[in-house]
Design a protein around this motif. Sequence first.
Motif, PDB file in Angstrom:
ATOM      1  N   ASN A   1       0.837  -1.194   0.000  1.00  0.00           N
ATOM      2  CA  ASN A   1       0.000   0.000   0.000  1.00  0.00           C
ATOM      3  C   ASN A   1       0.875   1.247   0.000  1.00  0.00           C
ATOM      4  OD1 ASN A   1       0.961   0.133   2.650  1.00  0.00           O
ATOM      5  ND2 ASN A   1      -0.846  -0.885   3.476  1.00  0.00           N
ATOM      6  N   GLU A   2       0.301   2.383   0.352  1.00  0.00           N
ATOM      7  CA  GLU A   2       1.066   3.627   0.308  1.00  0.00           C
ATOM      8  C   GLU A   2       2.314   3.573   1.183  1.00  0.00           C
ATOM      9  OE1 GLU A   2      -2.110   3.302   0.893  1.00  0.00           O
ATOM     10  OE2 GLU A   2      -3.324   4.709  -0.283  1.00  0.00           O
ATOM     11  N   ALA A   3       2.223   2.900   2.305  1.00  0.00           N
ATOM     12  CA  ALA A   3       3.347   2.857   3.235  1.00  0.00           C
ATOM     13  C   ALA A   3       4.312   1.712   2.944  1.00  0.00           C
ATOM     14  CB  ALA A   3       2.821   2.743   4.669  1.00  0.00           C
ATOM     15  N   PHE A   4       3.815   0.621   2.340  1.00  0.00           N
ATOM     16  CA  PHE A   4       4.644  -0.576   2.149  1.00  0.00           C
ATOM     17  C   PHE A   4       4.528  -1.084   0.713  1.00  0.00           C
ATOM     18  CE2 PHE A   4       3.206  -0.579   6.595  1.00  0.00           C
ATOM     19  CZ  PHE A   4       4.426  -0.553   7.248  1.00  0.00           C
ATOM     20  N   GLY A   5       4.527  -0.182  -0.263  1.00  0.00           N
ATOM     21  CA  GLY A   5       4.258  -0.617  -1.618  1.00  0.00           C
ATOM     22  C   GLY A   5       5.332  -0.293  -2.638  1.00  0.00           C
ATOM     23  N   ASN A   6       6.557   0.006  -2.206  1.00  0.00           N
ATOM     24  CA  ASN A   6       7.577   0.323  -3.206  1.00  0.00           C
ATOM     25  C   ASN A   6       8.151  -0.954  -3.819  1.00  0.00           C
ATOM     26  OD1 ASN A   6       9.574  -0.660  -1.403  1.00  0.00           O
ATOM     27  ND2 ASN A   6       9.847   1.367  -0.487  1.00  0.00           N
ATOM     28  N   MET A   7       8.929  -0.792  -4.882  1.00  0.00           N
ATOM     29  CA  MET A   7       9.423  -1.948  -5.615  1.00  0.00           C
ATOM     30  C   MET A   7      10.381  -2.792  -4.779  1.00  0.00           C
ATOM     31  SD  MET A   7       9.069  -3.723  -8.268  1.00  0.00           S
ATOM     32  CE  MET A   7       8.061  -2.594  -9.225  1.00  0.00           C
ATOM     33  N   ALA A   8      11.145  -2.150  -3.897  1.00  0.00           N
ATOM     34  CA  ALA A   8      12.067  -2.916  -3.058  1.00  0.00           C
ATOM     35  C   ALA A   8      11.300  -3.884  -2.162  1.00  0.00           C
ATOM     36  CB  ALA A   8      12.925  -1.970  -2.213  1.00  0.00           C
ATOM     37  N   ARG A   9      10.189  -3.421  -1.595  1.00  0.00           N
ATOM     38  CA  ARG A   9       9.388  -4.326  -0.751  1.00  0.00           C
ATOM     39  C   ARG A   9       8.749  -5.414  -1.599  1.00  0.00           C
ATOM     40  NH1 ARG A   9       6.954  -5.461   3.946  1.00  0.00           N
ATOM     41  NH2 ARG A   9       4.793  -6.172   3.887  1.00  0.00           N
ATOM     42  N   PHE A  10       8.285  -5.055  -2.792  1.00  0.00           N
ATOM     43  CA  PHE A  10       7.684  -6.060  -3.662  1.00  0.00           C
ATOM     44  C   PHE A  10       8.689  -7.170  -3.977  1.00  0.00           C
ATOM     45  CE2 PHE A  10       6.639  -7.713  -7.928  1.00  0.00           C
ATOM     46  CZ  PHE A  10       5.386  -8.229  -7.652  1.00  0.00           C
ATOM     47  N   ARG A  11       9.914  -6.786  -4.289  1.00  0.00           N
ATOM     48  CA  ARG A  11      10.949  -7.803  -4.560  1.00  0.00           C
ATOM     49  C   ARG A  11      11.222  -8.650  -3.323  1.00  0.00           C
ATOM     50  NH1 ARG A  11      13.703  -3.394  -7.428  1.00  0.00           N
ATOM     51  NH2 ARG A  11      13.474  -3.714  -9.678  1.00  0.00           N
ATOM     52  N   LEU A  12      11.237  -8.004  -2.156  1.00  0.00           N
ATOM     53  CA  LEU A  12      11.498  -8.736  -0.917  1.00  0.00           C
ATOM     54  C   LEU A  12      10.433  -9.800  -0.691  1.00  0.00           C
ATOM     55  CD1 LEU A  12      12.938  -9.114   1.862  1.00  0.00           C
ATOM     56  CD2 LEU A  12      11.364  -7.379   2.746  1.00  0.00           C
ATOM     57  N   VAL A  13       9.154  -9.418  -0.738  1.00  0.00           N
ATOM     58  CA  VAL A  13       8.098 -10.369  -0.412  1.00  0.00           C
ATOM     59  C   VAL A  13       7.938 -11.419  -1.507  1.00  0.00           C
ATOM     60  CG1 VAL A  13       6.931  -8.669   1.013  1.00  0.00           C
ATOM     61  CG2 VAL A  13       6.196  -8.974  -1.354  1.00  0.00           C
ATOM     62  N   THR A  14       8.256 -11.058  -2.749  1.00  0.00           N
ATOM     63  CA  THR A  14       8.181 -12.032  -3.838  1.00  0.00           C
ATOM     64  C   THR A  14       9.150 -13.185  -3.613  1.00  0.00           C
ATOM     65  OG1 THR A  14       7.504 -10.335  -5.427  1.00  0.00           O
ATOM     66  CG2 THR A  14       8.452 -12.340  -6.325  1.00  0.00           C
ATOM     67  N   ASN A  15      10.270 -12.897  -2.996  1.00  0.00           N
ATOM     68  CA  ASN A  15      11.303 -13.911  -2.800  1.00  0.00           C
ATOM     69  C   ASN A  15      11.287 -14.526  -1.405  1.00  0.00           C
ATOM     70  OD1 ASN A  15      13.201 -13.982  -5.300  1.00  0.00           O
ATOM     71  ND2 ASN A  15      12.777 -11.807  -4.992  1.00  0.00           N
ATOM     72  N   THR A  16      10.297 -14.183  -0.603  1.00  0.00           N
ATOM     73  CA  THR A  16      10.201 -14.720   0.752  1.00  0.00           C
ATOM     74  C   THR A  16       9.555 -16.101   0.735  1.00  0.00           C
ATOM     75  OG1 THR A  16      10.072 -12.514   1.715  1.00  0.00           O
ATOM     76  CG2 THR A  16       9.223 -14.318   3.037  1.00  0.00           C
ATOM     77  N   LEU A  17      10.045 -16.983   1.582  1.00  0.00           N
ATOM     78  CA  LEU A  17       9.537 -18.348   1.690  1.00  0.00           C
ATOM     79  C   LEU A  17       8.987 -18.590   3.097  1.00  0.00           C
ATOM     80  CD1 LEU A  17      12.472 -20.171  -0.147  1.00  0.00           C
ATOM     81  CD2 LEU A  17      10.191 -19.705  -1.054  1.00  0.00           C
ATOM     82  N   PRO A  18       8.114 -19.577   3.260  1.00  0.00           N
ATOM     83  CA  PRO A  18       7.504 -19.826   4.575  1.00  0.00           C
ATOM     84  C   PRO A  18       8.445 -20.542   5.545  1.00  0.00           C
ATOM     85  CG  PRO A  18       6.698 -21.411   2.979  1.00  0.00           C
ATOM     86  CD  PRO A  18       7.536 -20.440   2.197  1.00  0.00           C
ATOM     87  N   ILE A  19       8.061 -20.532   6.800  1.00  0.00           N
ATOM     88  CA  ILE A  19       8.639 -21.394   7.829  1.00  0.00           C
ATOM     89  C   ILE A  19       7.579 -22.454   8.120  1.00  0.00           C
ATOM     90  CG2 ILE A  19       9.530 -21.573  10.182  1.00  0.00           C
ATOM     91  CD1 ILE A  19      10.343 -18.633  10.009  1.00  0.00           C
TER      92      ILE A  19
END
Length: 268
Positions: free
Chosen positions: A160-178
């Motif tokens: 969203n407005e606070a957590f929606g930049n491309m760096a965050r998108f790349r981070l969450v795209t590459n995140t895996l579960p525990i």
Amino acid sequence: IVSAIREGRPLPDRTIGLTIDDGYLSVYAEAFPRLRDADLPFTVFVSTNPIDQEFSGFMTWDQIREIRDSGVTIGAHTSTHLHMPANLLSRNRADLENSNARLKKELGEVPALFAYPFGEASTEIQNLIRKAGHVAAFGQHSGPLDASSDPFYMPRFALNEAFGNMARFRLVTNTLPIPHKDMTPSNPTLTTNPPLFGFTRTDPDLQLNGLACYTSNQGKVKIEELGPRIEVRMSGPFSAGRARINCTALDTNNKWRWLGTLYYVPKS
């Protein structure tokens, strides 16, 4: 994605589900044409009252049917965008019944998927969602989705407005579960504050480096690793409202592993 996870079928790496809540007109005017042109499917969780009352800034039923017929999944989001755990069970039940009746009349069926307004729920509310005919429900807590996620309290990363930049998108795209089981407390509405939070890791071959857990009001908190069991202890109670807990670590492939949850804290 939900069906594959429920049935144990594999998904490609970096599989992403795009969801948008509420049913604003900007979905139809801005998101829909862009995502349609990019051939990217997505899901919209709609609250029915603003549509029925023809609020400006919300889609119409004709527009919702148009995007549905173009491949967009429509999910349920209550009738009044109700803050569910702060209301009586009877009001939650009536709101759900009204929402699903309107969705069935306008779209021909009760949606399989549901999203809790504000992302908050309780065990009783989860049971209501299940009995209403939904097969899965989403909160608003960060984390990747896998088979160990509660099917009626599934995580979603906020963009969203606070957590929606491309760096965050790349981070969450590459995140895996525990991968985990036996998360406590299991009720998304706290009855004990601070909670005795913990979970049991279920993949003995997964090596994690620097496992740490953080809360929304205390920052990094104490953890104890008791074999596969992870116990997390807060230094004090959460304030009333919402309380987040996020646990992260790097695996041996230098990928972020993430497990998050969200609790509603009633006023004392």
